[in-house]
Scaffold this active site. Structure first.
Site, mmCIF file in Angstrom:
data_model
loop_
_atom_site.group_PDB
_atom_site.id
_atom_site.type_symbol
_atom_site.label_atom_id
_atom_site.label_comp_id
_atom_site.label_asym_id
_atom_site.label_seq_id
_atom_site.Cartn_x
_atom_site.Cartn_y
_atom_site.Cartn_z
ATOM 1 N N SER A 224 0.841 -1.193 0.000
ATOM 2 C CA SER A 224 0.000 0.000 0.000
ATOM 3 C C SER A 224 0.881 1.250 0.000
ATOM 4 O O SER A 224 1.678 1.429 -0.919
ATOM 5 C CB SER A 224 -0.967 -0.045 1.191
ATOM 6 O OG SER A 224 -1.987 0.913 1.058
ATOM 7 N N GLU B 257 -9.317 -6.061 -3.989
ATOM 8 C CA GLU B 257 -8.794 -4.971 -3.158
ATOM 9 C C GLU B 257 -9.913 -4.073 -2.614
ATOM 10 O O GLU B 257 -9.938 -3.716 -1.436
ATOM 11 C CB GLU B 257 -7.847 -4.096 -3.985
ATOM 12 C CG GLU B 257 -6.641 -4.788 -4.562
ATOM 13 C CD GLU B 257 -5.403 -4.666 -3.707
ATOM 14 O OE1 GLU B 257 -5.513 -4.184 -2.557
ATOM 15 O OE2 GLU B 257 -4.321 -5.055 -4.188
ATOM 16 N N HIS C 165 -7.872 -5.685 0.206
ATOM 17 C CA HIS C 165 -6.648 -4.903 0.309
ATOM 18 C C HIS C 165 -5.897 -5.282 1.588
ATOM 19 O O HIS C 165 -6.462 -5.267 2.666
ATOM 20 C CB HIS C 165 -6.986 -3.413 0.326
ATOM 21 C CG HIS C 165 -5.799 -2.507 0.375
ATOM 22 N ND1 HIS C 165 -4.881 -2.450 -0.648
ATOM 23 C CD2 HIS C 165 -5.373 -1.622 1.314
ATOM 24 C CE1 HIS C 165 -3.943 -1.553 -0.340
ATOM 25 N NE2 HIS C 165 -4.217 -1.038 0.844
#
Length: 540
Positions: free
Chosen positions: A225, A348, A452
């Site tokens: 991320s 995600e 995610h």
């Protein structure tokens, strides 16, 4: 197609407003520390001398750990809002059996475990690592929207022990202390102190890792991320050139126009926040901001978030650290030509859609359209039309797919267009429909799937905030071991191939490798399923 797009994107995904809201609502979802080798009753002391001074860590059959080692001077007082300075040397053996505090963070995440004196790193090594073993090194950068996170949330010891690598996990400044820009701060490092902290940690690794048994010429920088975004930025930072050999980007990159802020926009947000804190005068603002108690600073930061409350913290372009926007720099051929391993997770966006669903933002057509408009101003009509077929069945799934496709999946193809001809480039899609997750699911919504950050538990196979590998099925544990083998092989050789696994070929721009419990080999429908022709035409 690689293209340019306006930087005026105030509602960009980078804000992660809904992500932060959930994390800030319950600190237990983001625990400060995880169990470490140092708690192993069989562990004994080991002393290693770094260039700054000796440190005492532990060694056991589970591996070695040296925690809380300063890699820079405390960024306090006159060093607040300044590039990291060298750490002072010490003569006595320094205890390195406890993780240092997290850097200050917004809202409820500001706890007793946070402190401005936070620039420390953790070193994890196999039990047989010693000076001269020359093991590959992996440097981990945590995620958290550049506003949250710490190295204490991860335990890479199992990856280090199993793969024969040394893993280093530094802290770096986040939020206002890491990314505030303001006219009073113009000069070295402005708006990018967090990136410079990461760079200082890389320099520490280059100087010191041989003493732990690592190779200073074989360093893989990897992150997830915002950690992947940061890793991507270091491909472009002039000061990071030569500090690492290859990169792994998990669920983010930096080629999209919304991954940085131009100087004027960043400074405008900084001015607004400074005024709210009573630091109105540009001539005295720096002294004023340095005098603000850190808790008060972050209370303001959690509401302002850097740009009129509409943007998340982001690196600033136009200064000495990052002279050009990343896409412009990549198009000019200025990225470091090192092997790249990049990928995204199949689902995600479900993590973010789940947060929206809890807030009842996806129960009506109006709420769905407002959610999309908030996230993609300027593209709303075209996006809604593109996903009408999915929205007709589920606003939740349409919103989740928009997030997945625009911000995570299709940028993999963009990065390939930018870097795929310069060095070996490998791509993956992580796919486990039942990945463990500790968060509650909104009523009447589908399973979170490969949400995610789901892959983090598989990379480290150790508990962390959102997933616990203790819940793995045998097939999931086997997938985790495959991922660890691929990451370890990439760190050793620049290729993610490992013995006994399906050959992982260089990415062809269409078919990423499947890291999946459902299939082996390649994902044939990746670009079509994620509607990448549509998104790449818009610069994603």
């Amino acid at each position: 197609m690689v293209g340019n797009k306006s930087n005026a994107c105030p509602g960009r995904w980078r804000s992660y407003g809904w992500f932060l809201a959930l994390l800030l609502s319950g600190c237990t979802l983001y625990p400060g520390k995880v169990p470490q080798i140092t708690e192993d009753p069989a562990a004994t002391a080991r002393i290693i001398t770094t260039q700054e001074g000796p440190v005492r860590g532990v060694i056991s059959q589970r591996g070695q750990a040296f925690l809380g080692i300063p890699f820079a001077a405390p960024p306090v007082g006159e060093r607040r809002f300044a590039p990291p300075a060298p750490a002072a040397a010490w003569q006595q053996v320094r205890d390195a059996r406890n993780i240092g505090p997290a850097c200050p963070q917004s809202g409820l995440l500001f706890t007793g475990d946070s402190a401005e004196d936070c620039l420390t790193l953790n070193v994890y090594a196999p039990h047989n690592a010693a000076e001269g073993t020359d093991l590959p090194v992996m440097v981990w950068l945590y995620g958290g929207a550049l506003a949250l996170g710490s190295n204490g949330q991860y335990d890479p010891s199992l990856l280090a022990e199993r793969q024969g690598v040394i893993v280093v996990a530094p802290n770096y400044r986040v939020g206002a202390l890491g990314f505030l820009a303001h006219p009073a701060l113009r000069g070295p490092g402005e708006g990018n102190y967090g990136l410079l902290d990461q760079q200082a940690a890389l320099k520490w690794v280059n100087r010191n890792i041989a003493a732990f048994g690592g190779s200073s010429t074989n360093i893989t920088l990897f992150g997830e991320s915002a950690g992947a975004l940061s890793t991507c930025m270091h491909l472009l930072l002039p000061g990071s050139r030569g500090l690492f050999s290859r990169v792994i980007l998990q669920s983010d990159s930096c080629a999209q126009p919304d991954t940085s802020l131009p100087l004027s926009q960043a400074e405008a947000g900084g001015r607004l926040m400074a005024r709210e804190l009573g630091c109105d005068d540009d001539q005295t603002a720096l002294a004023c901001l340095r005098a603000i108690p850190v808790k008060k600073l972050y209370q303001a930061a959690s509401q302002r978030r850097g740009n009129g409350g509409k943007d998340g913290w982001a690196p600033m372009t136009g200064g000495d650290v990052l002279p050009k926007p990343p896409l412009q720099a990549f198009l000019a051929g200025e990225g470091a030509a090192v092997p790249v391993l990049i990928g995204s997770n199949r689902d995600e966006g479900r993590l973010f859609a789940n947060f929206r669903a809890f807030g009842l933002g996806l129960v009506s057509r109006q709420g769905y359209e407002e959610s999309v408009a908030n996230a993609l101003p300027g593209n709303t009509a075209a996006v809604l039309k593109q996903y009408d077929d999915i929205a007709a069945k589920s606003y939740y799934q349409a919103y989740a797919d928009i997030v997945t496709d625009s911000h995570f999946a299709c940028p993999v193809l963009t990065m390939h267009q930018l870097l795929g001809t310069q060095a070996p480039f490998y791509a993956y899609e992580f796919d486990d429909p039942d990945a463990p997750i500790s968060l509650p699911r909104a009523p009447f919504t589908p399973a979170m799937g490969s949400y995610h950050a789901a892959e983090i538990a598989y990379v480290f196979q150790r508990p962390w905030a959102l997933g616990d590998p203790g819940d793995f099925t045998p097939r999931q544990r086997a997938l985790s071991e495959r991922i660890q083998q691929a990451w370890g092989a990439f760190a050793r050789t620049g290729r993610p191939n490992s013995a006994g696994q399906t050959a992982w070929e260089i990415f062809d721009g269409q078919r990423p490798y499947a890291l999946s419990v459902r299939q082996a080999g390649y994902v044939e429908d990746f670009a079509a399923r994620h509607r990448c022709t549509f998104w790449n035409a818009r610069g994603y």
